[in-house]
Design a protein around this motif. Structure first.
Motif, PDB file in Angstrom:
ATOM      1  N   ARG A  67       3.478   3.231  20.483  1.00 27.27           N
ATOM      2  CA  ARG A  67       2.468   3.596  19.805  1.00 27.27           C
ATOM      3  C   ARG A  67       1.279   2.578  20.127  1.00 27.27           C
ATOM      4  O   ARG A  67       0.135   2.768  20.050  1.00 27.27           O
ATOM      5  N   LYS A  70      -0.637   3.402  23.098  1.00 28.59           N
ATOM      6  CA  LYS A  70      -1.627   4.391  22.704  1.00 28.59           C
ATOM      7  C   LYS A  70      -0.651   5.681  23.265  1.00 28.59           C
ATOM      8  O   LYS A  70      -1.527   6.720  24.012  1.00 28.59           O
ATOM      9  N   LYS A  71       0.443   5.540  23.543  1.00 25.17           N
ATOM     10  CA  LYS A  71       1.001   6.637  24.057  1.00 25.17           C
ATOM     11  C   LYS A  71       1.452   7.784  23.060  1.00 25.17           C
ATOM     12  O   LYS A  71       2.132   7.468  21.994  1.00 25.17           O
ATOM     13  N   ARG A  72       1.144   9.108  23.231  1.00 29.36           N
ATOM     14  CA  ARG A  72       1.094  10.076  22.114  1.00 29.36           C
ATOM     15  C   ARG A  72       2.388  10.891  22.237  1.00 29.36           C
ATOM     16  O   ARG A  72       2.453  11.803  21.549  1.00 29.36           O
ATOM     17  N   ASP A  96       7.339  10.901  14.706  1.00 31.06           N
ATOM     18  CA  ASP A  96       6.829  12.295  14.476  1.00 31.06           C
ATOM     19  C   ASP A  96       7.774  13.094  13.409  1.00 31.06           C
ATOM     20  O   ASP A  96       7.271  13.860  12.724  1.00 31.06           O
ATOM     21  N   GLN A 119       2.194  19.274  17.758  1.00 25.94           N
ATOM     22  CA  GLN A 119       1.467  18.772  18.797  1.00 25.94           C
ATOM     23  C   GLN A 119       0.392  19.423  19.492  1.00 25.94           C
ATOM     24  O   GLN A 119      -0.558  18.729  20.039  1.00 25.94           O
TER      25      GLN A 119
END
Length: 221
Positions: A67, A70-72, A96, A119
């Protein structure tokens, strides 16, 4: 869809991989965080299933690193901890969703679908294009009076096209979505599956078009 399972219990990992593969997903397995990092360096994943206690570290640290970078990629944490404070902590770290051990495979599959649906900003598992509807839960393609049951990899490949109609997908990208690192397959397999899907779509207003030298895209016939 392509999943990464990070789990050091090999018996459980094998069972999860086999179950998800039966659904047509490509699944890579890492039993350590180092192996997981190696997998992420060479492949893109639609979903990560993450155990907490691993031989070379804490899965929560891995989650935080993802996170912060910035990896989603959606992450479902697999945990033996059932206390409310533990579950809230995982969500606050960027998970999530979570599932507690022991779990039923049907619940795991449902949670995977729900996370992927959120998502993609979808309210349900059915996607429409022109006069067709693809129901991922039922594994069905519908148009007119027809309801066609899709084989698992047919379904997963068609999902790629329905998620981004009009976008051109190369054979190598589709290979990455459909097969895991351990699968022995060539780009010819993509041609075979695309051919099958074209037959499935016959009679509808949708077709998979070849873009010479680039790949395939879903368009209105």
């Amino acid at each position: 869809m392509r999943f990464l399972l990070i789990e050091d219990n090999l018996k459980l990992a094998q069972a999860v991989v086999e179950r998800l593969q039966l659904d047509g997903h490509a699944v890579d397995h890492a039993d350590t965080l180092d192996t997981a990092e190696a997998c992420i360096s060479v492949a893109d994943y639609d979903l990560i299933l993450l155990d907490i206690m691993l031989p070379d570290g804490d899965g929560r640290d891995f989650l935080v690193q993802q996170r912060r970078a910035k990896k989603r990629t959606p992450v479902i944490v697999i945990t033996a901890r059932s206390a409310v404070s533990d579950r809230v902590g995982l969500l606050d770290l960027g998970a999530d969703d979570y599932i507690t051990k022991p779990f039923d495979f049907s619940e795991l599959e449902a949670r995977c679908r729900a996370v992927l649906r959120r998502q993609g900003g979808e309210a349900n598992n059915a996607k429409t294009f022109s006069n067709t509807e693809l129901d991922s839960t039922a594994g069905e393609l519908r148009f007119g009076a027809q309801t066609l049951t899709l084989r698992n990899r047919e379904l997963r490949l068609l999902e790629v096209f329905y998620n981004a109609p009009g976008q051109v997908f190369s054979k190598s990208y589709l290979m990455d979505r459909l097969f895991s690192l351990s699968d022995e397959a060539s780009e010819n397999a993509i041609e075979v599956y695309v051919g099958r899907l074209r037959k499935r779509l016959e009679g509808s207003d949708a077709k998979i078009e070849t873009v010479r030298g680039l790949g395939y895209r879903l368009v209105v016939a």
